[in-house]
Design an enzyme around this catalytic site. Structure first.
Site, PDB file in Angstrom:
ATOM      1  N   HIS A  17       0.822  -1.210   0.000  1.00 37.11           N
ATOM      2  CA  HIS A  17       0.000   0.000   0.000  1.00 37.11           C
ATOM      3  C   HIS A  17       0.855   1.259   0.000  1.00 37.11           C
ATOM      4  O   HIS A  17       0.416   2.313  -0.445  1.00 37.11           O
ATOM      5  CB  HIS A  17      -1.007  -0.044   1.150  1.00 37.11           C
ATOM      6  CG  HIS A  17      -2.114  -0.997   0.862  1.00 37.11           C
ATOM      7  ND1 HIS A  17      -2.072  -2.306   1.285  1.00 37.11           N
ATOM      8  CD2 HIS A  17      -3.232  -0.862   0.116  1.00 37.11           C
ATOM      9  CE1 HIS A  17      -3.146  -2.920   0.824  1.00 37.11           C
ATOM     10  NE2 HIS A  17      -3.867  -2.069   0.125  1.00 37.11           N
ATOM     11  N   ARG A  30     -10.613   4.552  -0.987  1.00 33.46           N
ATOM     12  CA  ARG A  30     -10.055   3.701   0.080  1.00 33.46           C
ATOM     13  C   ARG A  30     -10.272   4.399   1.425  1.00 33.46           C
ATOM     14  O   ARG A  30      -9.372   5.058   1.939  1.00 33.46           O
ATOM     15  CB  ARG A  30      -8.560   3.474  -0.151  1.00 33.46           C
ATOM     16  CG  ARG A  30      -8.212   2.541  -1.300  1.00 33.46           C
ATOM     17  CD  ARG A  30      -6.708   2.258  -1.328  1.00 33.46           C
ATOM     18  NE  ARG A  30      -6.365   1.164  -2.211  1.00 33.46           N
ATOM     19  CZ  ARG A  30      -5.958   1.312  -3.474  1.00 33.46           C
ATOM     20  NH1 ARG A  30      -5.843   2.518  -3.999  1.00 33.46           N
ATOM     21  NH2 ARG A  30      -5.655   0.249  -4.201  1.00 33.46           N
ATOM     22  N   ARG A  46     -15.556   2.304  -0.649  1.00 32.03           N
ATOM     23  CA  ARG A  46     -15.250   0.957  -0.149  1.00 32.03           C
ATOM     24  C   ARG A  46     -15.192   1.024   1.370  1.00 32.03           C
ATOM     25  O   ARG A  46     -14.533   1.904   1.927  1.00 32.03           O
ATOM     26  CB  ARG A  46     -13.914   0.481  -0.705  1.00 32.03           C
ATOM     27  CG  ARG A  46     -13.591  -0.914  -0.188  1.00 32.03           C
ATOM     28  CD  ARG A  46     -12.354  -1.462  -0.797  1.00 32.03           C
ATOM     29  NE  ARG A  46     -11.166  -0.797  -0.287  1.00 32.03           N
ATOM     30  CZ  ARG A  46      -9.943  -1.093  -0.680  1.00 32.03           C
ATOM     31  NH1 ARG A  46      -9.758  -2.023  -1.603  1.00 32.03           N
ATOM     32  NH2 ARG A  46      -8.902  -0.473  -0.176  1.00 32.03           N
ATOM     33  N   GLU A 101     -11.484 -10.083  -5.321  1.00 33.27           N
ATOM     34  CA  GLU A 101     -10.030 -10.053  -5.135  1.00 33.27           C
ATOM     35  C   GLU A 101      -9.502 -11.314  -4.462  1.00 33.27           C
ATOM     36  O   GLU A 101      -8.341 -11.391  -4.075  1.00 33.27           O
ATOM     37  CB  GLU A 101      -9.602  -8.794  -4.367  1.00 33.27           C
ATOM     38  CG  GLU A 101     -10.380  -8.466  -3.127  1.00 33.27           C
ATOM     39  CD  GLU A 101      -9.972  -7.126  -2.487  1.00 33.27           C
ATOM     40  OE1 GLU A 101      -8.967  -6.518  -2.891  1.00 33.27           O
ATOM     41  OE2 GLU A 101     -10.675  -6.712  -1.544  1.00 33.27           O
ATOM     42  N   ASN A 114      -4.708  -6.236  -7.152  1.00 32.65           N
ATOM     43  CA  ASN A 114      -3.559  -6.223  -6.236  1.00 32.65           C
ATOM     44  C   ASN A 114      -3.613  -7.430  -5.308  1.00 32.65           C
ATOM     45  O   ASN A 114      -2.612  -8.088  -5.057  1.00 32.65           O
ATOM     46  CB  ASN A 114      -3.552  -4.942  -5.404  1.00 32.65           C
ATOM     47  CG  ASN A 114      -3.586  -3.713  -6.276  1.00 32.65           C
ATOM     48  OD1 ASN A 114      -3.223  -3.785  -7.443  1.00 32.65           O
ATOM     49  ND2 ASN A 114      -4.026  -2.598  -5.732  1.00 32.65           N
ATOM     50  N   ASP A 115      -4.812  -7.692  -4.791  1.00 30.01           N
ATOM     51  CA  ASP A 115      -4.956  -8.863  -3.932  1.00 30.01           C
ATOM     52  C   ASP A 115      -5.181 -10.130  -4.742  1.00 30.01           C
ATOM     53  O   ASP A 115      -4.712 -11.201  -4.368  1.00 30.01           O
ATOM     54  CB  ASP A 115      -6.105  -8.653  -2.943  1.00 30.01           C
ATOM     55  CG  ASP A 115      -5.641  -7.839  -1.741  1.00 30.01           C
ATOM     56  OD1 ASP A 115      -4.561  -8.160  -1.207  1.00 30.01           O
ATOM     57  OD2 ASP A 115      -6.326  -6.889  -1.364  1.00 30.01           O
ATOM     58  N   ARG A 171       2.274  -9.516  -1.588  1.00 34.31           N
ATOM     59  CA  ARG A 171       2.384  -8.332  -2.448  1.00 34.31           C
ATOM     60  C   ARG A 171       3.406  -7.319  -1.955  1.00 34.31           C
ATOM     61  O   ARG A 171       3.830  -6.448  -2.700  1.00 34.31           O
ATOM     62  CB  ARG A 171       1.007  -7.660  -2.602  1.00 34.31           C
ATOM     63  CG  ARG A 171       0.390  -7.229  -1.307  1.00 34.31           C
ATOM     64  CD  ARG A 171      -1.087  -6.880  -1.465  1.00 34.31           C
ATOM     65  NE  ARG A 171      -1.314  -5.494  -1.827  1.00 34.31           N
ATOM     66  CZ  ARG A 171      -2.509  -4.923  -1.907  1.00 34.31           C
ATOM     67  NH1 ARG A 171      -3.601  -5.626  -1.663  1.00 34.31           N
ATOM     68  NH2 ARG A 171      -2.641  -3.669  -2.228  1.00 34.31           N
ATOM     69  N   CYS A 197     -10.311  -2.091 -10.243  1.00 41.76           N
ATOM     70  CA  CYS A 197      -9.673  -0.967  -9.552  1.00 41.76           C
ATOM     71  C   CYS A 197      -8.281  -1.302  -9.020  1.00 41.76           C
ATOM     72  O   CYS A 197      -7.679  -0.500  -8.319  1.00 41.76           O
ATOM     73  CB  CYS A 197     -10.565  -0.453  -8.429  1.00 41.76           C
ATOM     74  SG  CYS A 197     -10.923  -1.691  -7.185  1.00 41.76           S
TER      75      CYS A 197
HETATM   76  C1  PEP Z   1      -6.859  -4.516  -4.805  1.00 43.87           C
HETATM   77  O1  PEP Z   1      -6.612  -5.415  -4.004  1.00 43.87           O
HETATM   78  O2  PEP Z   1      -6.645  -4.610  -6.023  1.00 43.87           O
HETATM   79  C2  PEP Z   1      -7.423  -3.250  -4.338  1.00 43.87           C
HETATM   80  C3  PEP Z   1      -7.818  -2.325  -5.176  1.00 43.87           C
HETATM   81  O3  PEP Z   1      -7.462  -3.036  -2.992  1.00 43.87           O
HETATM   82  P1  PEP Z   1      -6.182  -2.625  -2.112  1.00 43.87           P
HETATM   83  O4  PEP Z   1      -5.036  -2.370  -3.039  1.00 43.87           O
HETATM   84  O5  PEP Z   1      -6.544  -1.430  -1.326  1.00 43.87           O
HETATM   85  O6  PEP Z   1      -5.979  -3.847  -1.279  1.00 43.87           O
HETATM   86 MG    MG Z   2      -7.423  -5.295  -2.003  1.00 40.99          MG
END
Ligand code: PEP
Ligand code: MG
Length: 580
Positions: free
Chosen positions: A191, A298, A334, A433, A456-457, A467, A504
């Protein structure tokens, strides 16, 4: 000159003066004082020495009472060292005659002392070096205040070089002054990396140990496109990078001309471009970049920026500000996605050896229902503007989704009883995700109004790659065929049920993947506002049949390397000057 390779996480090039945050705190760059403030700064030094002396005295007394004088003597040695007349004279001389700031004088003098101890062999000497570092840390702490606050207080342009930065430390940076950063640890999906992109500052993470080569105050280059940091650049390199900075500025200016044009493919298909934000103030950036709404707010950054848990009123004000700023456009809020690398001020869970598999996100919200309800009430209250949507993160089972919806229904009922207005038809969606959510898409389609794919997840849970870990970063890629198959399954399933689906995760903001995503059937992309103009330009230069042909070929591929090679080739055909 020293070139160091790390992981590129936020594009662009920054050139500037380094400030070094190492394990021992700040390494202070050389700063000179104006003549008329010397006396004031000497007083500040004396006050800091006096305060630290009394802090140490206090510790000495406590230890002496609890453990006896033998243990307390170490503190006596610290007091003695701190008040050594020679040290004091040296510091005063640096401030008075050389006009060094007290911070720089302390850092320089004490580090020199520590080095002398370090160069002498033996455990005893190593301990003395640690004592000196300890005194330096205490004095700097007094002079500078808390490190995190200081990052927020930086008021001249710098590049931050650090061992590590937490997402909230990064979120506290003012991008006007912190022009870029590089860290020794950290992975591509952390993050911290995402916040850097949101701030629009170049960033490189996972460089490995390099801080001992940087002293603070010197010029460095952070190349967020190539994942490089360059220490002590030579004149030729500096000139080349300065040219690059100019080129990027020109390109950004040219892209603003697209602001009011639609993201429409050459065959007339509209693509919805949405923005990802962490703070209400970013809503304006979305509007400036010509996006059609917010696809991911977020909200958890409200918790990270706050010292304690935000009140319902604080939540409400933030959400109302965003909803009003984006009037006429959708705003997807979210619900809190805390835990793992986004740690709030909550009691530590008992056993978090695998925090990404632990009590994070919706699981944490469902465990702290009061906190969750407070947030939902605030979102609902703000929803009178009629453009708000609610999205639950990290849903992995149907039961989890239903429990979240039940808390929402409770909050609605309470507001209704209290006569507080809200949008009764508010749309409720979920993030896709976790692979289990993809597998169960057909069922989820019956229970939500919309979806957003969080790559991302999804990448992390599909490939079993943390990650935020630099040592497995090469495995962490959205180009992996398994990830692409899961994305296709999600889109097909949502389409079959007539449910809107967007994306996203960071993948959606990377032009490398745009043709693939359009070819897989996605028509909505939510990205950092800074990435939106380039995506718009790309959408406007491709047709859907072209994209479908690319997707078809990608779906037959076996490795991320092949996928990337093909996508790079296709992208360069459309945007020849694109720097990947
Ligand atoms: C993701 O996981 O792709 C996402 C958008 O959420 P975050 O990056 O905040 O975990
Ligand atoms: Mg996520």
């Amino acid at each position: 000159m020293k070139r160091l390779q790390g992981i590129a996480v936020s594009p662009g090039v920054a050139i500037g003066e380094a400030i070094v945050l190492d394990n021992e705190g700040f390494r202070i760059p050389r700063r000179f004082l104006a003549r008329n403030v010397v006396q004031r700064e000497l007083t500040r030094l004396h006050e800091a020495i006096a305060r630290v002396t009394s802090d140490i005295e206090e510790s000495r007394q406590r230890v002496s009472e609890q453990l006896g004088d033998e243990y307390a003597s170490i503190f006596s040695a610290h007091v003695q060292m701190l008040n050594d007349p020679r040290l004091r004279e040296e510091l005063e001389e640096m401030i008075r005659d050389r006009h060094y700031s007290p911070e720089y004088a302390v850092s320089r003098a004490l580090r020199r002392y520590a080095k002398v101890f370090q160069s002498l062999k033996g455990d005893y000497m190593a301990e003395r070096a640690n004592d000196v570092f300890d005194i330096e840390k205490r004095l700097l702490h007094r002079l500078l205040g808390e490190r995190r606050e200081d990052l927020a207080k930086i008021t001249s342009e710098v590049l931050v070089l650090a061992r590590n930065l937490t997402p909230s430390e990064t979120a506290h940076m003012n991008p006007r002054f912190v022009r870029g950063f590089a860290t020794e640890v950290g992975g591509p999906g952390s993050h911290t990396a995402i916040v850097a992109e949101g701030l629009g500052i170049p960033a490189v993470v996972g460089v490995g140990a390099f801080l001992s080569d940087a002293s603070g105050g010197e010029t460095v280059i952070i190349d967020g496109d190539e994942g490089l940091i360059i220490l002590q650049p030579d004149e030729e390199t500096l000139a080349r990078y300065r040219h690059e900075v100019d080129h990027q500025r020109d390109l950004a200016n040219r892209l603003t001309s697209l602001k009011d044009l639609p993201a429409e493919t050459t065959d007339g298909i509209q693509v919805q471009l949405l923005g990802n934000i962490e703070f209400p103030s970013e809503a304006q950036q979305c509007l400036d970049r010509g996006v059609n709404g917010i696809g991911l707010y977020r909200t958890e950054f409200l918790y990270l920026a706050n010292k304690g848990e935000p009140t319902e009123e604080e939540h409400y004000q933030a959400y109302r500000d965003v909803a009003e700023a984006m009037a006429g456009f959708p705003v997807v809020m979210r619900t809190l996605d805390l835990g793992a690398d986004k740690l709030p001020a909550l009691p530590d869970p008992e056993d978090e050896r695998n925090p990404f598999l632990g009590l994070r996100s919706i699981r944490l919200a469902l465990k702290h229902v009061d906190m969750f309800r407070t947030q939902l009430r605030a979102i609902l209250r703000a929803s009178v503007t009629k453009n708000i949507r609610i999205m639950f993160p990290l849903i992995s089972t149907l039961i989890e989704l239903r429990r979240a919806k039940m808390v929402l229904a409770d909050a609605m009922e309470d507001l209704e009883e209290e006569g507080v207005p809200f949008d009764r038809d508010i749309k409720v969606g979920m993030m896709v995700e976790v692979p289990s959510a993809v597998m169960m898409m057909d069922h989820f389609c019956d229970e939500v109004d919309f979806f957003s794919i969080g790559t991302n997840d999804l990448v992390q849970y599909t490939l079993a790659v943390d990650r935020s870990n630099k040592d497995v970063a090469s495995l962490y890629t959205s180009a992996d065929p398994a990830v692409i198959k899961l994305i296709k399954m999600s889109i097909d399933s949502a389409d079959a049920h007539g449910k809107p689906i967007s994306m996203c995760g960071q993948m959606s903001g990377n032009p490398l993947y745009t043709m693939l995503l359009l070819g897989l059937g996605l028509r909505s992309l939510s990205t950092t506002p800074a990435a939106a103009p380039e995506l718009k330009r790309l959408c406007r230069s491709v047709s859907i049949p072209e994209c479908e042909a690319v997707a078809q070929r990608v779906l037959e591929m076996e490795s991320s390397r092949d996928v990337k090679a093909l996508l790079r080739e296709e992208l360069l055909k459309r945007l020849p000057e694109h720097i990947d």
